[in-house]
Motif scaffolding. Structure first.
Motif, PDB file in Angstrom:
ATOM      1  N   ALA A  78       3.334  21.834  -5.732  1.00  0.00           N
ATOM      2  CA  ALA A  78       3.633  22.000  -4.304  1.00  0.00           C
ATOM      3  C   ALA A  78       2.900  20.957  -3.467  1.00  0.00           C
ATOM      4  O   ALA A  78       3.481  20.352  -2.553  1.00  0.00           O
ATOM      5  CB  ALA A  78       3.265  23.405  -3.848  1.00  0.00           C
ATOM      6  N   MET A  79       1.623  20.723  -3.783  1.00  0.00           N
ATOM      7  CA  MET A  79       0.838  19.746  -3.018  1.00  0.00           C
ATOM      8  C   MET A  79       1.394  18.334  -3.197  1.00  0.00           C
ATOM      9  O   MET A  79       1.575  17.593  -2.231  1.00  0.00           O
ATOM     10  CB  MET A  79      -0.622  19.779  -3.462  1.00  0.00           C
ATOM     11  CG  MET A  79      -1.494  18.777  -2.723  1.00  0.00           C
ATOM     12  SD  MET A  79      -3.144  18.639  -3.396  1.00  0.00           S
ATOM     13  CE  MET A  79      -2.834  17.803  -4.936  1.00  0.00           C
ATOM     14  N   CYS A  80       1.692  17.963  -4.436  1.00  0.00           N
ATOM     15  CA  CYS A  80       2.186  16.615  -4.705  1.00  0.00           C
ATOM     16  C   CYS A  80       3.592  16.399  -4.142  1.00  0.00           C
ATOM     17  O   CYS A  80       3.887  15.323  -3.615  1.00  0.00           O
ATOM     18  CB  CYS A  80       2.168  16.337  -6.205  1.00  0.00           C
ATOM     19  SG  CYS A  80       0.498  16.243  -6.892  1.00  0.00           S
ATOM     20  N   GLU A  81       4.438  17.411  -4.238  1.00  0.00           N
ATOM     21  CA  GLU A  81       5.777  17.272  -3.670  1.00  0.00           C
ATOM     22  C   GLU A  81       5.685  17.079  -2.157  1.00  0.00           C
ATOM     23  O   GLU A  81       6.383  16.243  -1.578  1.00  0.00           O
ATOM     24  CB  GLU A  81       6.645  18.486  -3.990  1.00  0.00           C
ATOM     25  CG  GLU A  81       8.060  18.342  -3.474  1.00  0.00           C
ATOM     26  CD  GLU A  81       8.977  19.498  -3.835  1.00  0.00           C
ATOM     27  OE1 GLU A  81      10.186  19.364  -3.564  1.00  0.00           O
ATOM     28  OE2 GLU A  81       8.516  20.522  -4.364  1.00  0.00           O
ATOM     29  N   SER A  82       4.800  17.821  -1.531  1.00  0.00           N
ATOM     30  CA  SER A  82       4.601  17.675  -0.089  1.00  0.00           C
ATOM     31  C   SER A  82       4.132  16.255   0.252  1.00  0.00           C
ATOM     32  O   SER A  82       4.618  15.645   1.210  1.00  0.00           O
ATOM     33  CB  SER A  82       3.583  18.708   0.394  1.00  0.00           C
ATOM     34  OG  SER A  82       3.308  18.545   1.753  1.00  0.00           O
ATOM     35  N   ALA A  83       3.211  15.718  -0.537  1.00  0.00           N
ATOM     36  CA  ALA A  83       2.701  14.365  -0.293  1.00  0.00           C
ATOM     37  C   ALA A  83       3.793  13.319  -0.511  1.00  0.00           C
ATOM     38  O   ALA A  83       3.899  12.357   0.259  1.00  0.00           O
ATOM     39  CB  ALA A  83       1.496  14.088  -1.190  1.00  0.00           C
TER      40      ALA A  83
ATOM     41  N   ALA B  20      11.921  23.244  -3.995  1.00  0.00           N
ATOM     42  CA  ALA B  20      10.717  23.534  -4.778  1.00  0.00           C
ATOM     43  C   ALA B  20      11.035  23.275  -6.237  1.00  0.00           C
ATOM     44  O   ALA B  20      12.066  23.712  -6.748  1.00  0.00           O
ATOM     45  CB  ALA B  20      10.277  24.978  -4.581  1.00  0.00           C
ATOM     46  N   PHE B  21      10.180  22.519  -6.907  1.00  0.00           N
ATOM     47  CA  PHE B  21      10.371  22.259  -8.332  1.00  0.00           C
ATOM     48  C   PHE B  21      10.120  23.549  -9.112  1.00  0.00           C
ATOM     49  O   PHE B  21       9.147  24.259  -8.854  1.00  0.00           O
ATOM     50  CB  PHE B  21       9.404  21.174  -8.819  1.00  0.00           C
ATOM     51  CG  PHE B  21       9.893  19.793  -8.540  1.00  0.00           C
ATOM     52  CD1 PHE B  21      10.754  19.154  -9.412  1.00  0.00           C
ATOM     53  CD2 PHE B  21       9.482  19.118  -7.397  1.00  0.00           C
ATOM     54  CE1 PHE B  21      11.207  17.876  -9.162  1.00  0.00           C
ATOM     55  CE2 PHE B  21       9.929  17.840  -7.145  1.00  0.00           C
ATOM     56  CZ  PHE B  21      10.803  17.216  -8.024  1.00  0.00           C
ATOM     57  N   ASP B  22      10.993  23.837 -10.060  1.00  0.00           N
ATOM     58  CA  ASP B  22      10.878  25.031 -10.895  1.00  0.00           C
ATOM     59  C   ASP B  22      10.775  24.588 -12.350  1.00  0.00           C
ATOM     60  O   ASP B  22      11.760  24.113 -12.921  1.00  0.00           O
ATOM     61  CB  ASP B  22      12.099  25.930 -10.692  1.00  0.00           C
ATOM     62  CG  ASP B  22      12.028  27.223 -11.484  1.00  0.00           C
ATOM     63  OD1 ASP B  22      11.073  27.398 -12.275  1.00  0.00           O
ATOM     64  OD2 ASP B  22      12.934  28.059 -11.315  1.00  0.00           O
TER      65      ASP B  22
ATOM     66  N   SER C  40       0.822  -1.204   0.000  1.00  0.00           N
ATOM     67  CA  SER C  40       0.000   0.000   0.000  1.00  0.00           C
ATOM     68  C   SER C  40       0.862   1.262   0.000  1.00  0.00           C
ATOM     69  O   SER C  40       0.569   2.232  -0.706  1.00  0.00           O
ATOM     70  CB  SER C  40      -0.925  -0.020   1.224  1.00  0.00           C
ATOM     71  OG  SER C  40      -1.633   1.184   1.324  1.00  0.00           O
ATOM     72  N   GLU C  41       1.928   1.248   0.768  1.00  0.00           N
ATOM     73  CA  GLU C  41       2.812   2.417   0.842  1.00  0.00           C
ATOM     74  C   GLU C  41       3.551   2.646  -0.478  1.00  0.00           C
ATOM     75  O   GLU C  41       3.712   3.789  -0.909  1.00  0.00           O
ATOM     76  CB  GLU C  41       3.810   2.255   1.987  1.00  0.00           C
ATOM     77  CG  GLU C  41       3.154   2.369   3.337  1.00  0.00           C
ATOM     78  CD  GLU C  41       4.038   1.931   4.477  1.00  0.00           C
ATOM     79  OE1 GLU C  41       5.187   1.507   4.233  1.00  0.00           O
ATOM     80  OE2 GLU C  41       3.563   1.987   5.625  1.00  0.00           O
ATOM     81  N   VAL C  42       3.979   1.570  -1.122  1.00  0.00           N
ATOM     82  CA  VAL C  42       4.645   1.696  -2.416  1.00  0.00           C
ATOM     83  C   VAL C  42       3.667   2.275  -3.435  1.00  0.00           C
ATOM     84  O   VAL C  42       4.015   3.189  -4.194  1.00  0.00           O
ATOM     85  CB  VAL C  42       5.200   0.334  -2.897  1.00  0.00           C
ATOM     86  CG1 VAL C  42       5.656   0.397  -4.345  1.00  0.00           C
ATOM     87  CG2 VAL C  42       6.345  -0.124  -1.999  1.00  0.00           C
ATOM     88  N   GLN C  43       2.448   1.758  -3.433  1.00  0.00           N
ATOM     89  CA  GLN C  43       1.431   2.257  -4.367  1.00  0.00           C
ATOM     90  C   GLN C  43       1.128   3.733  -4.102  1.00  0.00           C
ATOM     91  O   GLN C  43       1.008   4.528  -5.036  1.00  0.00           O
ATOM     92  CB  GLN C  43       0.149   1.419  -4.262  1.00  0.00           C
ATOM     93  CG  GLN C  43      -0.968   1.897  -5.165  1.00  0.00           C
ATOM     94  CD  GLN C  43      -0.588   1.871  -6.632  1.00  0.00           C
ATOM     95  OE1 GLN C  43       0.071   0.951  -7.084  1.00  0.00           O
ATOM     96  NE2 GLN C  43      -0.980   2.891  -7.369  1.00  0.00           N
ATOM     97  N   ASN C  44       1.027   4.115  -2.850  1.00  0.00           N
ATOM     98  CA  ASN C  44       0.741   5.495  -2.476  1.00  0.00           C
ATOM     99  C   ASN C  44       1.860   6.426  -2.954  1.00  0.00           C
ATOM    100  O   ASN C  44       1.606   7.459  -3.577  1.00  0.00           O
ATOM    101  CB  ASN C  44       0.570   5.599  -0.958  1.00  0.00           C
ATOM    102  CG  ASN C  44       0.242   6.991  -0.496  1.00  0.00           C
ATOM    103  OD1 ASN C  44      -0.649   7.646  -1.032  1.00  0.00           O
ATOM    104  ND2 ASN C  44       0.950   7.467   0.503  1.00  0.00           N
ATOM    105  N   TYR C  45       3.106   6.049  -2.687  1.00  0.00           N
ATOM    106  CA  TYR C  45       4.251   6.857  -3.094  1.00  0.00           C
ATOM    107  C   TYR C  45       4.292   6.969  -4.623  1.00  0.00           C
ATOM    108  O   TYR C  45       4.469   8.062  -5.170  1.00  0.00           O
ATOM    109  CB  TYR C  45       5.547   6.251  -2.563  1.00  0.00           C
ATOM    110  CG  TYR C  45       6.779   7.053  -2.926  1.00  0.00           C
ATOM    111  CD1 TYR C  45       7.228   8.078  -2.114  1.00  0.00           C
ATOM    112  CD2 TYR C  45       7.498   6.784  -4.087  1.00  0.00           C
ATOM    113  CE1 TYR C  45       8.353   8.824  -2.436  1.00  0.00           C
ATOM    114  CE2 TYR C  45       8.618   7.515  -4.424  1.00  0.00           C
ATOM    115  CZ  TYR C  45       9.044   8.535  -3.599  1.00  0.00           C
ATOM    116  OH  TYR C  45      10.154   9.270  -3.941  1.00  0.00           O
ATOM    117  N   ALA C  46       4.129   5.845  -5.309  1.00  0.00           N
ATOM    118  CA  ALA C  46       4.176   5.840  -6.775  1.00  0.00           C
ATOM    119  C   ALA C  46       3.076   6.727  -7.361  1.00  0.00           C
ATOM    120  O   ALA C  46       3.301   7.450  -8.337  1.00  0.00           O
ATOM    121  CB  ALA C  46       4.044   4.412  -7.301  1.00  0.00           C
TER     122      ALA C  46
END
Length: 151
Positions: free
Chosen positions: A69-74, A117-119, A44-50
């Motif tokens: 920003a939201m996805c990087e935080s997650a 932060a992704f640019d 489940s954790e692998v699937q969540n991260y992926a």
């Protein structure tokens, strides 16, 4: 009268206990082992991260700064969770050399993303950063494969 009530109560308790240990077909209920629970949790954790990493890549390609920003935080939150869990395993009696190696690689990645932060204007940095996050996913999948092989 008192004996009859005590006997009825005891019978009810034993009957409920017997029912709780069988499934709807009357077969004995099987509870998952610790390894099965760990395998399910890790998968489940692998699937969540992926999933979060894929969403981050999509947001980046669409140049959606809010979603980036939201996805990087997650992604980083999932990485922290994995590091915390791996720390407990790697330091315990079940920890292996590969667990400790994965843990160190994940910690280095987390440190590299501190204040990050992704640019979209700097794709050369994004390629390097996504490679690091992809490596974490590969490490998580490797750990999952090891757990599966023990089953």
């Amino acid at each position: 009268m008192k004996n009859i009530l005590v006997t009825m109560a005891a019978s009810a308790v034993f009957s409920l206990n017997a029912q709780a240990q069988t499934d709807s077909a009357g077969h004995p209920r099987r509870y998952p082992t610790v390894e099965e629970v760990r395998l399910e949790q890790e998968a489940s954790e692998v699937q969540n991260y992926a999933s979060w990493l894929a969403q981050l890549k999509t947001a980046y390609s669409e140049r959606d700064m809010g979603k980036i920003a939201m996805c990087e935080s997650a992604v980083l939150m999932a990485l922290r969770l994995e590091i915390n869990q791996l720390s407990a395993v790697a330091g315990g009696e079940y920890g292996s050399t590969s667990d400790r190696s994965r843990l160190e690689a994940m910690r280095r990645t987390l440190v590299a993303f501190d204040g990050h932060a992704f640019d979209p204007g700097k794709p050369e940095n994004a390629d390097r950063d996504f490679a690091m996050l992809d490596q974490v996913l590969a490490l998580m999948q490797e750990a999952l494969a090891e757990i599966r092989s023990r089953k």
